[in-house]
Design an enzyme around this catalytic site. Structure first.
Site, mmCIF file in Angstrom:
data_model
loop_
_atom_site.group_PDB
_atom_site.id
_atom_site.type_symbol
_atom_site.label_atom_id
_atom_site.label_comp_id
_atom_site.label_asym_id
_atom_site.label_seq_id
_atom_site.Cartn_x
_atom_site.Cartn_y
_atom_site.Cartn_z
ATOM 1 N N THR A 72 34.237 38.199 43.368
ATOM 2 C CA THR A 72 32.708 38.343 43.907
ATOM 3 C C THR A 72 32.727 38.804 45.300
ATOM 4 O O THR A 72 31.726 39.580 45.789
ATOM 5 C CB THR A 72 32.370 36.802 43.757
ATOM 6 O OG1 THR A 72 32.033 36.326 42.528
ATOM 7 C CG2 THR A 72 30.955 36.611 44.678
ATOM 8 N N HIS A 477 37.948 36.681 35.598
ATOM 9 C CA HIS A 477 37.810 38.265 35.870
ATOM 10 C C HIS A 477 38.631 38.534 36.833
ATOM 11 O O HIS A 477 39.503 37.513 37.476
ATOM 12 C CB HIS A 477 36.181 38.500 36.073
ATOM 13 C CG HIS A 477 35.863 37.697 37.326
ATOM 14 N ND1 HIS A 477 35.971 37.994 38.595
ATOM 15 C CD2 HIS A 477 35.125 36.531 37.197
ATOM 16 C CE1 HIS A 477 35.423 37.071 39.282
ATOM 17 N NE2 HIS A 477 34.673 36.125 38.427
#
Length: 537
Positions: A72, A477
């Protein structure tokens, strides 16, 4: 006729020059959004949300991140700086700082303090660690600081990094449910923010249930509601609808809203208040609102990309975006604002789901791997020479290596040979190999673009496709593979023609494209590759 024509011509020329920039740019980042969601859920979207952006705007179907790690913090920084972690310096959400021997969070700043109601450490945040300028910074410079820039998100990093160094404000949500900021941006929280917080709008969303938005038959794009691949939301006995948010709120507090679709809803409420109270798009000085929806990531991590919870979240976000577009039409004026929508990363399939469908992959236990490295070190060298393992990086303790009379290069090679025996490992790269990367090794180039020698480790591990460092439920991820890199990219609004492209594009093209579109300088670290498809009138 000449007397009539001249004023008309002057007005036309004035209007042409006055439209060299939109009144407002809105950058929308949807945390953990796969491009595939726009395809899979398309039939059940309204005509006024995602489909409005796609049907009337320009769609880049094949946009990817071009570095590892796909997290992120690096994602938001890369979108807005037009460069990768190797240059902008945000090499993770949190990373091991070898200069001080402990972890560093991407927006930590001990020199500032909290504005608003929350825990002190929630407010000690700023863009201090971001090493380059952003397109939002360049807008501030290009308008002699007259154009406003504000970043908002549930997550601090989703608000702060897009807003850049020169932002008027960045606001994010504390665990108490309040939008907060830090003294980096001002001495006092604006009154309108305090007023918004005092209404406790999160209670409107948490005083009931989270149930399916649409009839159950619509959710045939997802797997069964009760399955073994999902985690449990705040004490739920099963991962099934409906969720009793009122009880969760009573037990856990307002932070519950972050892991529901209503975190996105309240952020959109706050976005409208931001536009209205800060007069964004209300004058001739172009403004920029950087808006990041975070609840999609919280829910995605917990339940995985095939869950009904994720599908319902996107159906609700579709309605939220439709409502927000209608608000912009009325408040700023249709045709007066420019929007781009993308994501900070995508997400992998749940490993156990893949295994159960005959794809032989495994989840990688991060703690177990870290312990294995320590044990191997003691067995091989009689001491623990591993200082830290995190973000696929291995850091060695050079002081101990020197004391033991060992050579660093030999230690690296011994560990590389060991790591290559592990079933999940595809390749292991040393710092020297990464810094000498060439175009012949596709994935090494991803690692090189995410690697800062002052902040990254001595070795970087590349796992095989399908393997993720995660527990058995939900997803994660971070890799350079398509399931983590392939994200949506939509442009809509001011001087954007309808169209689509299937050519491969990279995320670092967004910021320089926006800079060219609104006639400001490039962010100072970008390679300045642009998306020519959206740069015409």
């Amino acid at each position: 006729m000449r007397k009539i024509f001249l004023p008309i011509a002057l007005v036309a020329i004035f209007n042409a020059f006055s439209q060299q920039r939109p009144k407002l740019v809105v950058g929308i980042v949807v945390d953990q959004m796969k491009m595939e969601y726009l395809y899979r859920f398309s039939d059940d979207f309204s005509a006024n949300g995602f489909r409005r952006l796609m049907d009337e705007g320009y769609v880049f179907h094949n946009t990817h991140y071009n570095y590892m790690p796909t997290y992120t913090g690096p994602g938001h920084a890369s979108i807005y700086t037009g460069t990768t972690p190797a240059v902008h310096g945000i090499v993770g959400n949190t990373w091991f700082d070898k200069s001080v021997g402990k972890s560093r969070y991407c927006t930590d700043d001990a020199s500032v303090t909290l504005l608003g109601k929350g825990d002190l450490d929630e407010g000690q945040m700023s863009p201090l660690n971001l090493q380059t300028t952003s397109v939002t910074d360049e807008l501030r410079l290009g308008t002699n600081f007259k154009g406003k820039v504000i970043g908002i998100s549930i997550k601090d990093r989703g608000a702060i990094l897009p807003a850049g160094h020169f932002a008027n404000w960045a606001f994010w949500m504390s665990n108490s449910g309040n939008f907060i900021s830090s003294t980096f941006y001002g001495n006092d929280l604006p009154k309108w923010v305090a007023d918004f917080n005092s209404k406790k709008k999160y209670e409107d969303y948490l005083n009931g249930e989270w149930n399916l938005l649409k009839p159950e038959s619509v959710y045939d794009k997802s797997i069964a509601d009760d399955n073994a691949y999902e985690g449990l939301l705040y004490g739920s006995k099963k991962p099934v609808f409906p969720y009793d948010l009122k009880s969760m709120y009573a037990a856990k507090g307002a932070k519950v809203i972050k892991s529901t679709p209503f975190g996105n809803s309240i952020l959109a409420d706050f976005a409208k208040e931001t536009i209205a109270n800060e007069n964004l798009g209300a004058d001739n000085d172009i403004d920029f609102l950087a808006l990041s929806f975070s609840s999609t990531d919280y829910i995605g991590h917990l339940t995985g990309p095939r869950s009904r919870e994720v599908q319902d979240t996107y159906l609700r976000l579709d309605e939220t975006i439709a409502d927000f577009l209608n608000y912009l039409d009325k408040k700023v004026g249709k045709g007066n604002y420019l929007i781009f929508l993308t994501a900070d990363h995508a997400a992998a399939e749940n490993v156990n789901f893949l295994k159960d469908n005959k794809y032989a992959v495994e989840a990688v236990d991060y703690k177990k791997l870290s312990n294995m490295l320590d044990e191997f070190s003691k067995k091989s060298f009689g001491a623990d020479v591993v200082l830290n393992y995190s973000n696929y990086n291995v850091f060695f303790d050079k002081k101990i290596i020197k004391e033991k009379g060992l050579q660093l290069n030999e230690v690296k090679q011994v560990f590389k040979d060991y790591l290559m025996t592990l079933p999940q490992v595809k390749r292991v790269y040393s710092e020297e190999e990464i810094l000498a990367a060439n175009t012949s090794d596709f994935y090494l180039n991803f690692i090189a673009k995410g690697y800062d020698p002052k902040q990254n480790g001595d070795l970087v591990i590349l796992d095989k496709p399908g393997y993720i460092e995660h527990e058995g439920t939900g997803t994660s991820h971070g890799t350079p593979f398509n399931y983590d890199t392939h994200v949506p990219l939509l442009f809509y609004g001011w001087k954007i023609k309808k169209g689509e492209s299937f050519d491969r594009k990279v995320i670092t093209q967004i910021a320089p494209t926006v800079a060219q579109k609104i006639r400001v300088d490039f962010p100072n670290g970008t390679e300045a590759a642009v998306l020519t498809e959206v740069l015409g009138n």
